[in-house]
Design a protein around this motif. Structure first.
Motif, mmCIF file in Angstrom:
data_model
loop_
_atom_site.group_PDB
_atom_site.id
_atom_site.type_symbol
_atom_site.label_atom_id
_atom_site.label_comp_id
_atom_site.label_asym_id
_atom_site.label_seq_id
_atom_site.Cartn_x
_atom_site.Cartn_y
_atom_site.Cartn_z
ATOM 1 N N GLY A 45 20.019 2.193 -5.275
ATOM 2 C CA GLY A 45 21.467 2.251 -5.104
ATOM 3 C C GLY A 45 21.902 3.503 -4.363
ATOM 4 N N ALA A 46 21.228 4.622 -4.644
ATOM 5 C CA ALA A 46 21.538 5.873 -3.944
ATOM 6 C C ALA A 46 21.252 5.731 -2.455
ATOM 7 N N PHE A 47 20.156 5.077 -2.121
ATOM 8 C CA PHE A 47 19.837 4.856 -0.706
ATOM 9 C C PHE A 47 20.852 3.918 -0.057
ATOM 10 N N ALA A 48 21.254 2.877 -0.782
ATOM 11 C CA ALA A 48 22.206 1.911 -0.228
ATOM 12 C C ALA A 48 23.536 2.573 0.114
ATOM 13 N N MET A 49 23.919 3.585 -0.651
ATOM 14 C CA MET A 49 25.188 4.276 -0.406
ATOM 15 C C MET A 49 25.080 5.327 0.697
ATOM 16 N N ASN A 50 23.869 5.532 1.207
ATOM 17 C CA ASN A 50 23.662 6.567 2.229
ATOM 18 C C ASN A 50 22.901 6.016 3.433
ATOM 19 N N ASN A 51 23.277 4.808 3.838
ATOM 20 C CA ASN A 51 22.686 4.170 5.021
ATOM 21 C C ASN A 51 21.169 4.046 4.930
ATOM 22 N N TYR A 52 20.662 3.974 3.708
ATOM 23 C CA TYR A 52 19.242 3.726 3.447
ATOM 24 C C TYR A 52 18.321 4.861 3.882
ATOM 25 N N VAL A 53 18.859 6.047 4.100
ATOM 26 C CA VAL A 53 18.032 7.198 4.485
ATOM 27 C C VAL A 53 18.426 8.410 3.642
ATOM 28 N N LEU A 54 17.435 9.013 2.971
ATOM 29 C CA LEU A 54 17.675 10.209 2.158
ATOM 30 C C LEU A 54 16.431 11.092 2.161
ATOM 31 N N SER A 55 16.643 12.359 1.873
ATOM 32 C CA SER A 55 15.531 13.295 1.682
ATOM 33 C C SER A 55 15.408 13.601 0.192
ATOM 34 N N ILE A 56 14.314 14.219 -0.187
ATOM 35 C CA ILE A 56 14.131 14.584 -1.592
ATOM 36 C C ILE A 56 15.184 15.595 -2.052
ATOM 37 N N PRO A 57 15.515 16.631 -1.256
ATOM 38 C CA PRO A 57 16.600 17.531 -1.689
ATOM 39 C C PRO A 57 17.922 16.796 -1.918
ATOM 40 N N ALA A 99 14.433 -2.296 4.114
ATOM 41 C CA ALA A 99 15.077 -3.575 3.800
ATOM 42 C C ALA A 99 16.553 -3.338 3.543
ATOM 43 N N ASN A 100 17.345 -4.361 3.784
ATOM 44 C CA ASN A 100 18.749 -4.322 3.397
ATOM 45 C C ASN A 100 18.886 -4.984 2.030
ATOM 46 N N LEU A 101 19.610 -4.347 1.144
ATOM 47 C CA LEU A 101 19.757 -4.872 -0.209
ATOM 48 C C LEU A 101 20.942 -5.823 -0.291
ATOM 49 N N ALA A 102 20.736 -6.924 -0.992
ATOM 50 C CA ALA A 102 21.793 -7.927 -1.129
ATOM 51 C C ALA A 102 22.977 -7.351 -1.899
ATOM 52 N N PRO A 103 24.206 -7.679 -1.482
ATOM 53 C CA PRO A 103 25.389 -7.197 -2.218
ATOM 54 C C PRO A 103 25.522 -7.925 -3.553
ATOM 55 N N LEU A 104 25.174 -7.241 -4.620
ATOM 56 C CA LEU A 104 25.218 -7.833 -5.957
ATOM 57 C C LEU A 104 26.038 -6.946 -6.889
ATOM 58 N N ASP A 105 26.926 -7.559 -7.652
ATOM 59 C CA ASP A 105 27.668 -6.796 -8.658
ATOM 60 C C ASP A 105 26.760 -6.408 -9.816
ATOM 61 N N THR A 127 16.916 -11.455 3.339
ATOM 62 C CA THR A 127 17.134 -11.506 4.783
ATOM 63 C C THR A 127 15.943 -10.853 5.472
ATOM 64 N N GLY A 128 15.680 -11.255 6.691
ATOM 65 C CA GLY A 128 14.567 -10.665 7.421
ATOM 66 C C GLY A 128 13.303 -11.486 7.284
ATOM 67 N N ARG A 129 12.216 -10.936 7.802
ATOM 68 C CA ARG A 129 10.938 -11.657 7.787
ATOM 69 C C ARG A 129 10.166 -11.375 6.503
ATOM 70 N N GLU A 130 9.582 -10.167 6.419
ATOM 71 C CA GLU A 130 8.763 -9.883 5.244
ATOM 72 C C GLU A 130 9.617 -9.587 4.017
ATOM 73 N N ILE A 131 9.044 -9.868 2.868
ATOM 74 C CA ILE A 131 9.714 -9.615 1.591
ATOM 75 C C ILE A 131 9.337 -8.214 1.131
ATOM 76 N N ASN A 132 10.337 -7.401 0.898
ATOM 77 C CA ASN A 132 10.133 -6.018 0.480
ATOM 78 C C ASN A 132 10.203 -5.939 -1.043
ATOM 79 N N VAL A 133 9.251 -5.243 -1.646
ATOM 80 C CA VAL A 133 9.227 -5.119 -3.105
ATOM 81 C C VAL A 133 10.527 -4.517 -3.636
ATOM 82 N N ALA A 134 11.190 -3.706 -2.811
ATOM 83 C CA ALA A 134 12.460 -3.099 -3.231
ATOM 84 C C ALA A 134 13.529 -4.161 -3.481
#
Length: 263
Positions: A45-57, A99-105, A127-134
């Motif tokens: 969820g943290a990644f989804a709110m930040n365009n799917y890119v984050l650093s450890i800090p 991967a893009n995460l499905a919009p789920l409540d 969505t997409g080709r391969e299935i991502n474990v995420a």
């Protein structure tokens, strides 16, 4: 004298058993403590709110996890092909969700559903080709190891195809889809796999200066990164290795405790 030797050996065996038991309990407690601070779904969820890119800090500012805990967590995701590592030129590692995460409540319920029914519920959200474990972690609120197990159940039930890329990372797709490019079906790759017993693995570590990474092991054995990680974790749990974590580069090495071992 013989009786004394038997007693000493028995004491050593019992002591070793309890030492390993304590080590395993500590390892599991550490992992559970990490998940109690930030679940796998919350991390996504943290990644989804930040365009799917984050650093450890950046992740540290969003949770009470330490940088070491986050490094271990992110390495586990990378080994399962869920994230890629990016470098911004300043030795800081950025992690990008693949991967893009499905919009789920809220996550979908898994109660009383067979693997086939779970796949049917998941399919419209993919969505997409391969299935991502995420995606499975997100959709069903699973821990990472549970999502990995579910993927394997789907493959075993012949509901999915499984592939390896040129770096021995594992990918999954629906049966009617085919991953093209640098992919080979898993059963073809696994037929060429080299199994290493403990002695051979220790020899490999010695040849690499007393330390190994999951990447080095997977290239040697032609196994996937997550399977190589599992193999190293087995010996880590037995006290053969300790972890050397390079937090800046996001690199985890397994270092032999007995550095004086020779081939």
């Amino acid at each position: 004298m013989g009786r004394l030797a038997v007693i000493l050996i028995t004491v050593m065996v019992v002591t070793t058993f309890f030492s390993l038991h304590i080590l395993l309990r500590y390892y599991n407690r550490t992992r559970k403590r990490s998940l109690s601070k930030l679940s796998d779904r919350e991390l996504l969820g943290a990644f989804a709110m930040n365009n799917y890119v984050l650093s450890i800090p950046q992740l540290q500012t969003m949770s009470s996890l330490t940088s070491a805990e986050l490094s271990l967590r992110m390495q586990a995701w990378i080994n399962l092909s869920a994230f890629r590592s990016l470098y911004d030129g300043s030795d800081k590692v950025l992690y990008q969700l693949k991967a893009n995460l499905a919009p789920l409540d809220r996550p979908l319920s898994r109660a009383n559903k067979s693997p086939k029914e779970l796949l049917a519920a998941f399919r419209p959200l993919h969505t997409g080709r391969e299935i991502n474990v995420a995606e499975l972690v997100w959709v069903f609120d699973l821990e990472l190891h549970e999502a990995r197990k579910l993927l394997k159940e789907w493959v075993k039930a012949d509901l999915l195809k499984s592939y390896y890329d040129g770096h021995f990372q594992r990918y999954y797709s629906f049966k009617e889809q085919e991953l093209k490019g640098n992919f080979k079906l898993a059963q073809e790759v696994e037929a060429e796999r080299i199994e290493l017993d403990d002695a051979s693995l220790l020899k490999l570590a010695i040849e690499h200066g007393g330390k190994l990474t999951a990447s080095q092991l997977c290239l040697t054995t032609k196994s996937s990164l997550d399977e190589a990680q599992d193999r190293l974790d087995e010996l880590y749990d037995k006290g053969v290795f300790f972890l050397d974590i390079d937090e800046q580069k996001g690199k985890i090495s397994y270092v032999l405790r007995e550095q004086d071992l020779k081939i």
